[in-house]
Design an enzyme around this catalytic site. Structure first.
Site, PDB file in Angstrom:
ATOM      1  N   TYR A  29      -3.887   8.456   9.624  1.00 42.76           N
ATOM      2  CA  TYR A  29      -3.068   7.651   8.732  1.00 42.76           C
ATOM      3  C   TYR A  29      -1.598   7.745   9.189  1.00 42.76           C
ATOM      4  O   TYR A  29      -1.112   8.845   9.469  1.00 42.76           O
ATOM      5  CB  TYR A  29      -3.248   8.182   7.309  1.00 42.76           C
ATOM      6  CG  TYR A  29      -2.384   7.507   6.281  1.00 42.76           C
ATOM      7  CD1 TYR A  29      -2.642   6.194   5.892  1.00 42.76           C
ATOM      8  CD2 TYR A  29      -1.308   8.159   5.701  1.00 42.76           C
ATOM      9  CE1 TYR A  29      -1.849   5.570   4.957  1.00 42.76           C
ATOM     10  CE2 TYR A  29      -0.502   7.538   4.757  1.00 42.76           C
ATOM     11  CZ  TYR A  29      -0.790   6.241   4.391  1.00 42.76           C
ATOM     12  OH  TYR A  29       0.007   5.626   3.471  1.00 42.76           O
ATOM     13  N   ARG A  68       3.908  21.845 -15.807  1.00 42.35           N
ATOM     14  CA  ARG A  68       3.751  21.821 -14.345  1.00 42.35           C
ATOM     15  C   ARG A  68       2.628  22.763 -13.921  1.00 42.35           C
ATOM     16  O   ARG A  68       1.889  22.491 -12.992  1.00 42.35           O
ATOM     17  CB  ARG A  68       5.067  22.201 -13.653  1.00 42.35           C
ATOM     18  CG  ARG A  68       4.896  22.415 -12.148  1.00 42.35           C
ATOM     19  CD  ARG A  68       6.178  22.421 -11.330  1.00 42.35           C
ATOM     20  NE  ARG A  68       7.359  22.876 -12.001  1.00 42.35           N
ATOM     21  CZ  ARG A  68       7.643  24.174 -12.291  1.00 42.35           C
ATOM     22  NH1 ARG A  68       6.815  25.133 -11.955  1.00 42.35           N
ATOM     23  NH2 ARG A  68       8.762  24.474 -12.921  1.00 42.35           N
ATOM     24  N   ASP A  85      -9.525  14.830   6.091  1.00 47.68           N
ATOM     25  CA  ASP A  85      -9.061  13.776   5.190  1.00 47.68           C
ATOM     26  C   ASP A  85     -10.262  12.860   4.952  1.00 47.68           C
ATOM     27  O   ASP A  85     -10.689  12.122   5.840  1.00 47.68           O
ATOM     28  CB  ASP A  85      -7.892  13.011   5.844  1.00 47.68           C
ATOM     29  CG  ASP A  85      -7.310  11.932   4.928  1.00 47.68           C
ATOM     30  OD1 ASP A  85      -8.039  11.449   4.040  1.00 47.68           O
ATOM     31  OD2 ASP A  85      -6.143  11.558   5.112  1.00 47.68           O
ATOM     32  N   LYS A 119      -6.797   5.700  -3.342  1.00 46.83           N
ATOM     33  CA  LYS A 119      -7.747   4.779  -2.706  1.00 46.83           C
ATOM     34  C   LYS A 119      -9.077   4.728  -3.477  1.00 46.83           C
ATOM     35  O   LYS A 119      -9.068   4.385  -4.630  1.00 46.83           O
ATOM     36  CB  LYS A 119      -7.918   5.167  -1.248  1.00 46.83           C
ATOM     37  CG  LYS A 119      -6.596   5.510  -0.527  1.00 46.83           C
ATOM     38  CD  LYS A 119      -5.658   4.318  -0.400  1.00 46.83           C
ATOM     39  CE  LYS A 119      -4.234   4.701   0.004  1.00 46.83           C
ATOM     40  NZ  LYS A 119      -4.118   5.496   1.222  1.00 46.83           N
TER      41      LYS A 119
HETATM   42  C1  LIG Z   1      -3.199   6.380   1.862  1.00 52.17           C
HETATM   43  C2  LIG Z   1      -3.664   7.483   2.693  1.00 52.17           C
HETATM   44  C3  LIG Z   1      -2.994   8.700   2.715  1.00 52.17           C
HETATM   45  C4  LIG Z   1      -1.702   8.946   1.950  1.00 52.17           C
HETATM   46  O1  LIG Z   1      -1.907   8.922   0.581  1.00 52.17           O
HETATM   47  P1  LIG Z   1      -0.799   8.443  -0.497  1.00 52.17           P
HETATM   48  O2  LIG Z   1      -1.544   8.545  -1.792  1.00 52.17           O
HETATM   49  O3  LIG Z   1      -0.390   7.060  -0.142  1.00 52.17           O
HETATM   50  O4  LIG Z   1       0.324   9.408  -0.402  1.00 52.17           O
HETATM   51  C5  LIG Z   1      -3.531   9.716   3.493  1.00 52.17           C
HETATM   52  N1  LIG Z   1      -4.644   9.528   4.226  1.00 52.17           N
HETATM   53  C6  LIG Z   1      -5.300   8.369   4.229  1.00 52.17           C
HETATM   54  C7  LIG Z   1      -6.534   8.215   5.054  1.00 52.17           C
HETATM   55  C8  LIG Z   1      -4.842   7.300   3.472  1.00 52.17           C
HETATM   56  O5  LIG Z   1      -5.498   6.133   3.494  1.00 52.17           O
END
Ligand SMILES: *Cc1c(COP(=O)(O)O)cnc(C)c1O
Length: 377
Positions: A98, A46, A170, A195
């Site tokens: 999001y 971890r 983000d 993504k």
């Molecule tokens: C998908 C997404 C998240 C969350 O991420 P996960 O990997 O699904 O937990 C946060 N911000 C944006 C812009 C996203 O597209």
């Protein structure tokens, strides 16, 4: 080094034991200690994992930050940022983030005494107006999901420095290939690596990158103490994927531009949201702070019926949540990703039932356009 060179090499050295060019997947939960109190810097899975460390160094380099801290999901990464705060603290957030971020902040973190102001950060004056004595953090998503509204990152970075607030971006939609907030003065960048960074729709992951040593120390502590770490295999898949990030992003961008141009002339389309179109209200800002416009497009159709028909009949595009993979996806935000955002809030920024979000993949663009054409007919 240039971006593509870093994408392929940063954080990775040939394996000491065998010379393997590719960083191995270190599937181990613990490490041998030759003597009491003596180890090679690796004690427990971890806390330390070499595959994860390689991924962290790789993405930190691409974002031009010093430190990367990987998590089991994008939301786990965002949750770790909440642990930088204390009960009584206040955060200013882009109103159209999001949906999962909204849910985490408003439906979970408020129970821990953290409060949030949801503001249209596309005008920095709105952020300034919300700053209170207990404000600690400004959390921005640009471009936003799914409206593709931009926030001026340099202006946010300057304001946060002046007011001694932690600035967070983000950067999931752009990836470091098209946008590097840390270069513009932002403290923390985070990604859902699920993504574009992984890009093949086969893992869930997240990462936080920062250039600020104090923030890194605390987040590294939280990563181990709270324990939301990614698996070594997921780290390895993501590390393999960042090698092709530059070529994938160029193709996403090229395909999205052609599709946005096509959609904008379609008689059943009311409005196309894409920062690469000259009619996007923030096209100039997009050109200033991004080096490409990405693969995300949102489209407002003339009626909900058209939107529904399109979603049900598309064959090359797949109707599914998520984005940023090599394959093209379609999403109906109000019934899928943004279902937990209240109706009044959604309508305030134009998120209606006629809106469809496209994650344009890297297929042949002619096939994608032909698919849109047949599905709307
Ligand atoms: C998908 C997404 C998240 C969350 O991420 P996960 O990997 O699904 O937990 C946060 N911000 C944006 C812009 C996203 O597209």
């Amino acid at each position: 080094m240039g971006f593509s060179t870093d994408a392929i090499h940063a954080g990775q050295k040939a394996d000491l034991e065998t010379g393997a060019v590719i960083t191995p997947v270190y599937l181990t939960s613990t490490y041998h200690q030759p003597e009491l109190g003596v180890h090679k810097g690796y004690e427990y899975g971890r806390t330390h994992n070499l595959t994860r460390a390689a991924l962290e160094a790789n993405i930190a380099t691409l974002e031009r930050g010093k430190y990367g801290i990987a998590f089991a999901s994008g939301l786990a990464a965002i949750h770790s940022l909440m642990s930088l705060l204390k009960s009584g603290d206040h955060v200013i957030v882009t109103d159209n983030v999001y949906g999962g971020t909204y849910r985490l902040f408003e439906l979970i973190m408020t129970d821990f005494g953290i409060s949030f102001s949801w503001v249209d950060t596309s005008d920095v004056k709105n952020i300034l107006a919300e700053i209170k004595p207990n404000t600690k953090m400004v959390y921005v998503e640009t471009p936003t999901n799914p409206m593709l509204t931009l926030t001026d990152l340099e202006a946010v970075a300057n304001l946060c420095k002046e007011k001694n607030l932690i600035s967070v971006v983000d950067n999931t939609f752009m990836s470091p290939y098209f946008q590097r907030p840390i270069e513009l003065g932002i403290d923390i960048v985070l990604h859902s690596t699920t993504k574009y960074l992984n890009g093949h729709s086969d893992i869930i992951g997240g990462i936080v990158v920062t250039g600020v040593e104090k923030i890194h120390e605390r987040l590294r502590y939280i990563q181990n103490a709270a324990g939301a770490v990614p698996s070594p295999f997921d780290c390895w898949l993501t590390l393999r994927s960042t090698k092709t990030l530059a070529v994938r992003m160029d193709r996403h961008n090229e395909n999205a531009m052609k599709i946005a141009e096509y959609l904008k002339k379609h008689p059943k389309v009311k409005k196309v949201f894409y920062p690469g179109l000259p009619e996007h209200p923030q096209h100039e800002l997009a050109k200033k702070q991004m080096s490409g416009f990405g693969g995300m497009i949102s489209v407002e159709f003339d009626t909900f019926e058209t939107a529904k028909q399109f979603l049900n009949n598309a064959k090359v595009f797949t109707l599914a949540e998520s984005l940023g993979g090599v394959e093209s996806l379609l999403c109906h935000p109000i019934s899928m990703t943004h279902a937990s955002v209240p109706k009044e809030k959604r309508e305030k920024f134009g998120l209606t039932e006629k809106l469809v979000r496209f994650s344009v993949g890297i297929e042949d663009v002619e096939d994608l356009i032909a698919d849109i054409e047949q599905a709307i007919k």
